[in-house]
Design an enzyme around this catalytic site. Sequence first.
Site, PDB file in Angstrom:
ATOM      1  N   GLU A  93      47.650  42.224  17.150  1.00 33.75           N
ATOM      2  CA  GLU A  93      47.739  43.803  17.336  1.00 33.75           C
ATOM      3  C   GLU A  93      47.807  44.004  18.725  1.00 33.75           C
ATOM      4  O   GLU A  93      48.475  44.937  19.054  1.00 33.75           O
ATOM      5  CB  GLU A  93      46.227  44.324  16.758  1.00 33.75           C
ATOM      6  CG  GLU A  93      45.060  44.194  17.245  1.00 33.75           C
ATOM      7  CD  GLU A  93      44.119  44.380  16.550  1.00 33.75           C
ATOM      8  OE1 GLU A  93      44.086  44.629  15.319  1.00 33.75           O
ATOM      9  OE2 GLU A  93      42.878  44.484  17.181  1.00 33.75           O
ATOM     10  N   LYS A 107      46.581  40.733   4.924  1.00 40.11           N
ATOM     11  CA  LYS A 107      47.237  40.992   6.128  1.00 40.11           C
ATOM     12  C   LYS A 107      48.265  42.250   6.076  1.00 40.11           C
ATOM     13  O   LYS A 107      49.639  42.041   6.258  1.00 40.11           O
ATOM     14  CB  LYS A 107      48.302  39.691   5.891  1.00 40.11           C
ATOM     15  CG  LYS A 107      47.546  38.513   6.308  1.00 40.11           C
ATOM     16  CD  LYS A 107      46.706  38.322   7.264  1.00 40.11           C
ATOM     17  CE  LYS A 107      45.560  37.390   7.465  1.00 40.11           C
ATOM     18  NZ  LYS A 107      44.638  37.435   8.477  1.00 40.11           N
ATOM     19  N   ASP A 147      44.311  37.582  14.960  1.00 43.66           N
ATOM     20  CA  ASP A 147      44.397  39.163  14.542  1.00 43.66           C
ATOM     21  C   ASP A 147      44.147  39.901  15.773  1.00 43.66           C
ATOM     22  O   ASP A 147      44.868  40.859  15.998  1.00 43.66           O
ATOM     23  CB  ASP A 147      43.153  39.253  13.662  1.00 43.66           C
ATOM     24  CG  ASP A 147      43.067  40.882  13.039  1.00 43.66           C
ATOM     25  OD1 ASP A 147      43.935  41.092  12.093  1.00 43.66           O
ATOM     26  OD2 ASP A 147      42.642  41.603  13.825  1.00 43.66           O
TER      27      ASP A 147
END
Length: 614
Positions: free
Chosen positions: A333, A266, A329
Amino acid sequence: SGQESPGLQQAPGFSHSFRELLATTPLRPSKTERRTMSAISTSQAFAAPVAAAKASKHLTQRAASVAGSKPVVAKKSVRCTSARASGNAGVRAATSAPVLDIDTKIFEKELVDVAGEGEYIVRGGRHLFAKLPEALKGINTIGVIGWGSQAPAQAQNFRDSLAEAGMDAKVCIGLRPSSTSNDEARKCNFSEEDGTLGETFDVIAKSDLVMLLISDAAQAKLYPRILAAMKPGSTLGLSHGFLLGVMDSDGETFRPDINVVLVAPKGMGPSVRRLYEQGKEVGGSGINASFAVHQDATGNATDIALGWSVAVGSPFTFATTLEMEYRSDIFGERGILLGGVHGIVESLYRRYIKQGMSGEDAFKNTVECITGPITKIISTKGIKAVYEQVEDKAEFMKAYSASYTPCKDILYECYEEVESKNEIKSVVMAVERFDKFPMGKVGTSAMWKVGEKVRAERVEADIPLNAFTAGVYCACMMAQIDTLREKGHSFSEVCNESVIEAVDSLNPYMHARGVAFMVDNCSYTARLGSRKWAPRFDYNLEQQAYVSVDEGAAVDAEKEAAFLNNPAHIAVANCCALRPSVDISVVFGVGSARDVDASSFKSGEKATEQAAAK
């Protein structure tokens, strides 16, 4: 694991102050105390698990298609005992059973209580390197394919750990012969002469564990050849679930005679490497990771994946699935990690300029404020502590109340675009257009030129903690957390993807070189996502949130209460307690800020290596 388990205890390893807190904090503090406690000190005060009925649909989805991370029937509550510093009987609280089990025969799994929800984790550490020969039995060649952000870090960490474990297994880098990355790999002591550097498909064909760390776009294009080249009984290792989304869209499945696992640190690659190196001197340093076993052909895929996670230096590893990982994920972002923060600072910078600030002051009150004091507070004390430390709490809550829904509106749309795989298709198509429409850089505008001057003259202690900026940023972060929770993600995944990765990995690099620099030098998938979604945050905030504030809208009491009492504060505190008490060492050039040379980053990819420590 779905039965009553009174003997299971909260995982050890909490910081000394956190242990003292558990021993001294009343379960039902006074109203005044509730207003003043930080995110850390509320860890026992507001324990409130999410209702199983509300999440049941998503929990069922999370439990599907998992081999090594087996679904657990979560009908009965499990008793977790919270460790106390005093050694007296712990505070006992009903905790829901974990949704995902960890079926390991070699490593020790621990049941932890994360805001009322039980989750299994596996704790890492250098003392576990002695177990790597057993966990990686039959793994003689580890092929690391690619040399972007994660590959240099994971390859070097893995190689160092194998050597410390006394293993003969070899880490080999697979690259195109024409790739300029071959020179970078040679500088890290991988070479053709000793068989640790070779052509991509040659390395894949001889590897027992293939760590596929090339770009998402390259995976989408090359996966049929990659799968065909792998030998039967080998393991395909991913650090991102993107490939599953691509293959699902194509109607394809993985070969049945190979293992398919995921270990996803992470944090960006330089963080993974630097904290591992710090761990040689300071025990426990590292970046947490999620893991998943999508396909177990050999019966030991779980321990192979956990061995990989331990070897690259993960302080703790938590279970997920490939699908939930790529959703969180790719979504993350585009949200607070990159796209959201980019949109926030652009919109606030213009707002403060219009209000009469100089360019330098506007930059300090936006970018510097977020990557400096706000990041530090969240990293060490939690999100709620930002509210508690700003001087003008009314201004914070005014900004938070106005910004939460406009941010969540975009975040929900973004998540569902990822979930439907539309966003994955968008990335693949955009990369195919690069020959006609290459990406330009965002860091060339006047705002970012001002930022260069501000960073050059930075005095860390003089960076302001702007209450309005803090309110907007925390609103976006909390909206992202709530979106992921409502979509069925575990607290460990949510906290690591939306909080810890931001404040302990990405933001320190932004502090060194600016938000725009990160947006211009991360992976193609992240760059494309940030460019697509940052303007949406920018517009929604300017056209909805700031207009509402300027028109004198009252603070929404429900939003205020939801923020102050959100169980995510407990989860963040618990996850931070499991995290090492070591900050990443990023060498700054001025004050406590450190410079990271542009040469340390790869155009079109995340950073490949970090500047040397002081």
